[in-house]
Design a protein around this motif. Structure first.
Motif, mmCIF file in Angstrom:
data_model
loop_
_atom_site.group_PDB
_atom_site.id
_atom_site.type_symbol
_atom_site.label_atom_id
_atom_site.label_comp_id
_atom_site.label_asym_id
_atom_site.label_seq_id
_atom_site.Cartn_x
_atom_site.Cartn_y
_atom_site.Cartn_z
ATOM 1 N N PRO A 1 0.846 -1.199 0.000
ATOM 2 C CA PRO A 1 0.000 0.000 0.000
ATOM 3 C C PRO A 1 0.879 1.246 0.000
ATOM 4 O O PRO A 1 1.396 1.647 1.029
ATOM 5 C CB PRO A 1 -0.806 -0.126 1.297
ATOM 6 N N VAL B 1 1.421 5.297 -0.935
ATOM 7 C CA VAL B 1 0.797 6.560 -1.318
ATOM 8 C C VAL B 1 1.885 7.602 -1.526
ATOM 9 O O VAL B 1 2.948 7.548 -0.919
ATOM 10 C CB VAL B 1 -0.210 7.089 -0.261
ATOM 11 N N ALA C 1 -2.642 7.029 -4.781
ATOM 12 C CA ALA C 1 -2.612 5.794 -4.000
ATOM 13 C C ALA C 1 -2.472 4.609 -4.937
ATOM 14 O O ALA C 1 -3.151 4.529 -5.969
ATOM 15 C CB ALA C 1 -3.904 5.657 -3.191
ATOM 16 N N ALA D 1 -3.201 0.033 -1.955
ATOM 17 C CA ALA D 1 -3.684 1.012 -0.972
ATOM 18 C C ALA D 1 -5.176 1.263 -1.174
ATOM 19 O O ALA D 1 -5.940 1.359 -0.211
ATOM 20 C CB ALA D 1 -2.897 2.318 -1.099
ATOM 21 N N ARG E 1 -7.563 -0.988 0.461
ATOM 22 C CA ARG E 1 -7.832 -0.739 1.890
ATOM 23 C C ARG E 1 -8.727 0.476 2.090
ATOM 24 O O ARG E 1 -8.863 0.974 3.201
ATOM 25 C CB ARG E 1 -6.521 -0.480 2.636
ATOM 26 N N ILE F 1 -8.184 3.507 0.716
ATOM 27 C CA ILE F 1 -7.449 4.777 0.629
ATOM 28 C C ILE F 1 -7.635 5.372 -0.774
ATOM 29 O O ILE F 1 -7.601 4.650 -1.768
ATOM 30 C CB ILE F 1 -5.952 4.536 0.922
ATOM 31 N N ALA G 1 -5.439 7.770 6.127
ATOM 32 C CA ALA G 1 -4.814 6.690 5.351
ATOM 33 C C ALA G 1 -3.966 5.805 6.264
ATOM 34 O O ALA G 1 -3.986 4.575 6.153
ATOM 35 C CB ALA G 1 -3.964 7.287 4.233
ATOM 36 N N ARG G 2 -3.254 6.441 7.192
ATOM 37 C CA ARG G 2 -2.421 5.678 8.132
ATOM 38 C C ARG G 2 -3.257 4.751 8.999
ATOM 39 O O ARG G 2 -2.864 3.629 9.289
ATOM 40 C CB ARG G 2 -1.663 6.649 9.042
ATOM 41 N N ALA H 1 -4.281 1.759 6.921
ATOM 42 C CA ALA H 1 -3.185 0.837 6.598
ATOM 43 C C ALA H 1 -1.980 1.183 7.469
ATOM 44 O O ALA H 1 -1.178 2.038 7.106
ATOM 45 C CB ALA H 1 -2.824 0.942 5.122
ATOM 46 N N LEU I 1 1.348 1.435 5.845
ATOM 47 C CA LEU I 1 1.365 2.335 4.689
ATOM 48 C C LEU I 1 2.783 2.828 4.372
ATOM 49 O O LEU I 1 3.537 3.187 5.274
ATOM 50 C CB LEU I 1 0.476 3.550 5.005
#
Ligand SMILES: [Mg+2]
Length: 432
Positions: free
Chosen positions: A38, A40, A53, A57, A60, A62, A71-72, A75, A78
């Motif tokens: 994942p 970004v 992304a 990613a 998930r 995002i 986002a964190r 994932a 990430l």
């Protein structure tokens, strides 16, 4: 396979080429240890936002424009890569160069997407679907990146098709199937139909593009304003808006673009006009023509259109000269046109380069363009011819993805093998 020597006239020839997860894909290409992760691209700080992304990613949840903190959370593993703008712009130029190997009719609309009209390339390269696969292969081979292509009868349809082809796919919508392809899609899929229009249309019972056809024109106009007729034509499969590049005709030659979003940034407007001036100048040189009158056309957000022109002392086909005049005309008009919906550049009052005696320019040359520009054109010609040669050998490519599999007569080509997927929204503003 021999390309059809007599291409039928009613064929979908507009391509929308869109890079997949562009910034993220560039980073993964440059660092293969990121494959499958994942990833970004974006700022890692507390106010950081996701600019692009990777598909793992996205799996998930995002997406671009999401706060990095969110986002964190989605994932924990990430991988955040800081953006490298200049690098992406350089890669973008490589992609655009590939697109120009099949036709000069390329309208780049953002760093990672462009429309092409391949009408004129069909005799040499075959059907638009083949040209699209050729381009995807070249982008993969020469730039090392995945891209998706939609083919349709208009810009709007090609753009919707490329979104549905993602990732790494091709989707062709034949002219005769356009209305049927669009009918079940949510109206918000159409670029330019924003959340407010979706709400207004919802009040009329319009959920899908097909529903638009059941609404009386007057009600549609009340709901969405002057776009109503364009929407109806699109839903009916009648939209044929292309690149609007014109060829030599009536001894004038020009190009114009309608922008999906009004341009307000003077730098961007200048850049677009510069590109158009160059396009017109190249076209003049290709046809061995000179121009004595240069004009620009600008349409405002309220549809008022102004044109300005200048007659030159010396006929020319120099990109540099055209650019100077076009920018000077723009500088004279910019206050009147704060928001540019359409811009055009036209060369009029044309003559053949060898026609009559041309007065000597100060440099002593009579060609109307510089040696440098002539050399540049020759390189371009060679590049183009070389790629045409390669293209003709490409034909029976390996097994196509399921979505590509249909022949030209297969009207189910637009069916989506990942049919239960949500339709990507055209207006989410992120890179897809
Ligand atoms: Mg993209």
């Amino acid at each position: 396979m021999t390309p059809d020597p007599r291409p039928s006239d009613d064929m979908a020839t507009i391509l929308h080429v869109d890079m997949d997860a562009f910034f993220a894909s560039v980073e993964i290409r440059d660092d293969p240890s990121l494959v499958g992760l994942p990833v970004v691209v974006g700022g890692a700080g507390p106010r950081g936002v996701v600019a692009a992304a990777s598909y793992p990613a996205r799996a998930r949840g995002i997406h671009s424009a999401m706060p990095m903190a969110t986002a964190r959370r989605l994932a924990p593993d990430l991988v955040i890569v800081p953006p490298r703008g200049a690098h992406y712009r350089a890669v973008s130029r490589e992609v655009m160069e590939v697109l120009h190997t099949v036709t000069p009719e390329v309208d780049q609309v953002s760093i990672d997407e462009a429309f092409l009209d391949v009408r004129g390339a069909r005799r040499l390269l075959g059907e638009p679907a083949h040209i699209a696969e050729l381009l995807r292969g070249r982008i993969r081979q020469q730039v090392g990146l995945p891209s998706s292509v939609g083919v349709g009868a208009s810009r709007a349809v090609a753009k919707i098709a490329s979104a549905r082809a993602k990732p790494d796919g091709l989707l062709v919508v034949p002219v005769e199937d356009t209305a049927r392809f669009l009918a079940p899609l949510p109206v918000g899929t159409i670029s330019g139909v924003g959340p407010r229009a979706v709400t207004e249309l919802g009040r009329l019972g319009v959920r899908t593009v097909g529903d638009l056809l059941a609404v009386p024109p007057s009600a549609l106009r009340r709901a969405v304003g002057p776009q109503a007729e364009a929407l109806r034509r699109l839903a009916a499969g009648e939209d044929r808006t292309g690149l609007e590049t014109r060829r030599v005709r009536d001894r004038s030659l020009g190009t114009e673009r309608t922008f999906d979003i009004d341009l307000t940034d003077p730098l961007e407007i200048r850049a677009r006009l510069t590109a158009m001036a160059d396009e017109v100048a190249r076209s003049l040189r290709r046809h061995d023509m000179l121009t004595r009158t240069v004009s620009i056309k600008l349409r405002r957000h309220d549809s008022r259109t102004i044109t300005r022109s200048v007659t030159l002392d010396q006929p020319t086909a120099s990109s540099e000269r055209l650019r100077e005049h076009v920018i000077a005309l723009w500088e004279r008009s910019r206050e009147e046109v704060p928001r540019v919906r359409l811009a055009g550049v036209r060369a009029e009052n044309l003559r053949r380069r060898d026609e009559g005696a041309e007065p000597l320019e100060l440099t002593g040359r009579t060609t109307g363009w510089s040696d440098l520009e002539a050399a540049w054109d020759r390189i371009g010609d060679r590049f183009g011819q070389g790629s045409v040669h390669r293209g003709s050998q490409i034909r029976p490519a390996g097994p196509a993805r399921p979505i590509d599999a249909g022949g030209p007569a297969d009207s189910t080509r637009f069916s989506d093998p990942r049919g239960d997927r949500a339709v990507p929204r055209a207006q989410d503003g992120g890179l897809s």
